[in-house]
Design an enzyme around this catalytic site. Structure first.
Site, PDB file in Angstrom:
ATOM      1  N   HIS A 183      -8.495  31.800   8.171  1.00 20.88           N
ATOM      2  CA  HIS A 183      -7.704  33.029   8.150  1.00 20.88           C
ATOM      3  C   HIS A 183      -6.229  32.690   8.293  1.00 20.88           C
ATOM      4  O   HIS A 183      -5.856  31.634   8.797  1.00 20.88           O
ATOM      5  CB  HIS A 183      -8.127  33.972   9.277  1.00 20.88           C
ATOM      6  CG  HIS A 183      -7.812  33.450  10.654  1.00 20.88           C
ATOM      7  ND1 HIS A 183      -8.577  32.490  11.293  1.00 20.88           N
ATOM      8  CD2 HIS A 183      -6.802  33.745  11.524  1.00 20.88           C
ATOM      9  CE1 HIS A 183      -8.068  32.225  12.480  1.00 20.88           C
ATOM     10  NE2 HIS A 183      -6.982  32.965  12.649  1.00 20.88           N
ATOM     11  N   GLU A 212      13.395  17.872  22.919  1.00 22.09           N
ATOM     12  CA  GLU A 212      13.449  18.904  21.887  1.00 22.09           C
ATOM     13  C   GLU A 212      13.714  20.283  22.495  1.00 22.09           C
ATOM     14  O   GLU A 212      14.530  21.060  21.977  1.00 22.09           O
ATOM     15  CB  GLU A 212      12.133  18.930  21.089  1.00 22.09           C
ATOM     16  CG  GLU A 212      11.940  17.751  20.158  1.00 22.09           C
ATOM     17  CD  GLU A 212      11.349  16.527  20.835  1.00 22.09           C
ATOM     18  OE1 GLU A 212      11.051  15.547  20.130  1.00 22.09           O
ATOM     19  OE2 GLU A 212      11.199  16.549  22.075  1.00 22.09           O
TER      20      GLU A 212
END
Length: 353
Positions: free
Chosen positions: A170, A313
């Protein structure tokens, strides 16, 4: 030596640190769906379990007279049972002092891509994949008519490491009451490039990549799939139409077929080369009501989840990519997208280093 590279659209920096690189076969793998059954009794997305989801908003069926929310479909779109936004209500924008807020009004839908539980976007037929993306296009057009919504995001999470909670194939669609900052940053960068050069920055990118050649993964008459110069993630791949089109919803059936061919080709190469990795992909398209046809250029960004973003990050917004885009493109070009067996895929992944 590590190299800093700048994204020409967003102007964000990334670090290409190849000294920390791995072979493609050393990266993590996602679950092998081929060992799963075609139907799972307790899966809410499998045929016969339509009562386990909210009522469908769109379905493609062979029998047009069939009742909604019954078996016989090949693509089905339903509201997310646990939505990030709710469709009812008004935004009621407000603020307290310096802080702004509004109601979480939007749409959150699930596109069930196939009745078969053990497939994925890389392994369903091309026609089936085209039907999935045609359903996405229809829902985007419909939701764009609602004046409350400013942007419609389409994305897919493949594998647990990429955030999926149900393994039945999906994708998802979210209509937002604002333009997200990541998209806004791209739009602003594209506008500034056009103001200075009188050209679309994405069209320039296509010309640059075709001239250079080393970062191209797949090229057809209508599309280019390539590793971006300032890739944030190992094997990050962009798919872009060569024709300048601002919105995905402006794509006709022929161009959609060409897009699906390239998308599945790239995903199959990743499946072979990287041992079926977890990944996310996101559709980048112009927001609803955008009048500027000449600056933005729709595209899809595929981001395998091969490494983990950590403190650096999160603290700086600068990603460390351990695989040079040029090397990633070389590995993906060498991969056979038609490889079927796990043994063949693993042998190829170990050989191209």
């Amino acid at each position: 030596m590590p190299q800093l590279r700048k994204n020409p659209v967003t102007r964000e920096w990334v670090i290409i640190a190849t000294e920390r690189s791995k072979r493609p076969s050393d990266f993590s793998q996602s679950e092998d769906l081929s060992t799963k059954p075609v139907f799972v009794d307790n899966c809410p997305f499998c045929p016969g379990n339509e009562d386990k989801t909210p009522p469908e908003v769109l379905a493609f069926r062979s029998d047009p007279a069939a009742q909604p929310n019954t078996p016989g479909w090949w693509v089905r779109v339903v509201p997310n049972k646990y939505p990030a936004f709710t469709i009812e209500g008004d935004l009621e924008r407000s603020g307290v002092g310096m802080y702004d807020f509004m109601n979480g009004v939007g749409a959150h839908e699930v596109i069930i891509e196939t009745p078969e539980h053990n497939k994925c976007m890389a392994t369903i037929s091309q026609h089936q994949a085209e039907e999935v993306w045609w359903a996405c296009r229809q829902r985007m057009i419909d939701l764009a008519r609602d004046p409350r919504f400013k942007y419609v995001s389409v994305f897919r999470n493949h594998g647990k490491a990429a955030g999926t909670s149900l393994e039945h194939p999906h994708s998802q669609l979210v209509a937002l009451p604002m333009v997200p900052m990541g998209v806004y940053t791209e739009i602003r960068g594209a506008d500034q490039h056009y103001d200075f050069h009188d050209r679309c920055i994405f069209c320039d990118m296509i010309r640059q990549e075709r001239n250079y050649g080393e970062r191209i993964v797949v090229e057809t008459d209508d599309y280019l799939a390539f590793e971006p110069f300032a890739a944030r993630f190992p094997f990050e791949t962009w798919i872009m139409p060569k024709q300048h089109i601002k919105c995905f919803t402006d794509v006709d059936q022929k161009l959609l077929q060409g897009f699906v061919f390239v998308l599945q080709n790239v995903l199959r190469r990743m499946k072979v080369c990287l041992n079926n990795p977890p990944y996310n992909y996101t559709l980048h398209t112009a927001p609803s009501g955008t009048e500027k046809d000449h600056t933005f250029h729709w595209h899809l960004e595929i981001m395998p989840r091969l490494t983990i973003a950590a403190g650096f990050e999160m603290g700086t917004g600068i990603y460390i990519n351990v695989t040079a885009p040029e090397d990633a493109a070389k590995h993906l070009r060498a991969a056979n997208p038609d490889a079927e067996s796990k043994e063949e895929a693993e042998a190829l992944a170990k050989s191209i280093h």
